[in-house]
Every structure is written in structure tokens, then in C-alpha cells.
Design a protein around this motif. Structure first.
Motif, PDB file in Angstrom:
ATOM      1  N   LEU A   1     -84.077 -22.000 -16.145  1.00  0.00           N
ATOM      2  CA  LEU A   1     -83.945 -23.066 -15.142  1.00  0.00           C
ATOM      3  C   LEU A   1     -83.881 -24.439 -15.796  1.00  0.00           C
ATOM      4  O   LEU A   1     -83.087 -25.293 -15.395  1.00  0.00           O
ATOM      5  CB  LEU A   1     -85.100 -23.009 -14.151  1.00  0.00           C
ATOM      6  N   SER A   2     -84.725 -24.656 -16.792  1.00  0.00           N
ATOM      7  CA  SER A   2     -84.715 -25.960 -17.469  1.00  0.00           C
ATOM      8  C   SER A   2     -83.408 -26.176 -18.212  1.00  0.00           C
ATOM      9  O   SER A   2     -82.914 -27.305 -18.288  1.00  0.00           O
ATOM     10  CB  SER A   2     -85.901 -26.076 -18.420  1.00  0.00           C
TER      11      SER A   2
ATOM     12  N   LEU B   1     -80.378 -24.781 -17.395  1.00  0.00           N
ATOM     13  CA  LEU B   1     -79.235 -24.886 -16.486  1.00  0.00           C
ATOM     14  C   LEU B   1     -79.321 -26.056 -15.515  1.00  0.00           C
ATOM     15  O   LEU B   1     -78.293 -26.581 -15.085  1.00  0.00           O
ATOM     16  CB  LEU B   1     -79.084 -23.577 -15.704  1.00  0.00           C
ATOM     17  N   CYS B   2     -80.535 -26.476 -15.150  1.00  0.00           N
ATOM     18  CA  CYS B   2     -80.681 -27.480 -14.092  1.00  0.00           C
ATOM     19  C   CYS B   2     -81.151 -28.848 -14.585  1.00  0.00           C
ATOM     20  O   CYS B   2     -81.052 -29.819 -13.839  1.00  0.00           O
ATOM     21  CB  CYS B   2     -81.667 -26.985 -13.034  1.00  0.00           C
TER      22      CYS B   2
ATOM     23  N   TRP C   1     -80.162 -29.734 -20.794  1.00  0.00           N
ATOM     24  CA  TRP C   1     -79.798 -28.499 -21.480  1.00  0.00           C
ATOM     25  C   TRP C   1     -80.064 -28.485 -22.981  1.00  0.00           C
ATOM     26  O   TRP C   1     -80.366 -27.420 -23.523  1.00  0.00           O
ATOM     27  CB  TRP C   1     -78.355 -28.113 -21.171  1.00  0.00           C
TER      28      TRP C   1
END
Length: 134
Positions: free
Chosen positions: A47-48, A50-51, A54
Motif C-alpha cells: 500500500l505504501s 502503490l499509494c 513509491w
């Protein structure tokens, strides 16, 4: 069967039952222990990555993969350590991403406020010049 002179072998000798000595048999049974592998924190790492931010999220993903590899090898201490590192890098990535978005929003607000202020002062100076043109 005969011996070398052609005589048959002697009959078997009957012996009354003698107690047989048996050696003790030791059976070793290993208890299988179900070891729970430590968390690799792969969900928060992905999640970190991709959202949020990066470049730091990739480090978190690599640490979580290494944590899984250590757990498969049976190195639970290495799995725990890499899982904690993955969580740390994921949190750093999330905080960095949020801070960058906040800075970008502040910059846009300043740019819009400056543009509105400039347009308003340009409009008033243009109106003054237009009035004086007549």
C-alpha cells in the motif's frame, strides 16, 4: 547335505526353551511444533509503495519479501527483523507521501491566491488606464 565322508549331518539337538534376552527398544517420537512465522507486513508495504511515496515503498516491499524468505528458511529472528524493517519503511513512505501532498496543496493555494491577487490588481489598473484614455 553330507560331510566329506558321505555321512548325513547329525540331527538337530532339541533344547528346552531357554529364556531369550531381548534388548530394550527405545522409540523416539518428535513432537512437531507449529511455529507461527512473524508478520512480514507485506500489505502495508505494498500500500505504501502503490499509494504513497513509491521510492521508499519499494524498500518496504523488498524487506517484506526478505521476511517471507527468512521464514521459509526457518530463520524466525531474521523474518521478525525484516518484517519490522518493512513496517518502518512503509510508515516512512506513508508519512513522506502525506507531507509531499500537503506541500503541493499549499504551493497550489499560494499560486492561486497570487494569481487572483494579480488579476484583481491588473484589472483595476487596466480600468484606470481605460478611463483616462477618453
Amino acid at each position: 547335505m553330507t560331510d566329506m565322508y558321505g555321512n548325513p549331518p547329525p540331527p538337530p539337538v532339541y533344547c528346552p526353551e531357554q529364556p531369550q534376552l531381548q534388548q530394550p527398544v527405545v522409540v523416539v517420537q518428535q513432537m512437531q511444533q507449529h511455529v507461527v512465522s512473524p508478520s512480514s507486513n507485506s500489505l502495508i508495504a505494498w500500500l505504501s509503495c502503490l499509494c504513497f511515496f513509491w521510492p521508499l515503498g519499494i524498500i518496504a516491499v523488498l524487506k517484506s519479501i526478505e521476511s517471507n524468505n527468512c521464514a521459509q528458511r526457518g530463520d524466525m529472528d531474521g523474518a521478525r527483523r525484516n518484517g519490522e524493517d518493512a513496517k518502518k519503511w512503509a510508515i516512512i513512505s506513508i508519512v513522506t507521501g502525506i507531507l509531499l501532498v500537503a506541500v503541493i496543496v499549499i504551493i497550489y493555494i499560494i499560486m492561486i491566491a497570487t494569481a487572483v491577487s494579480s488579476a484583481s490588481s491588473w484589472n483595476s489598473s487596466w480600468t484606470e488606464n481605460y478611463d483616462n484614455w477618453d
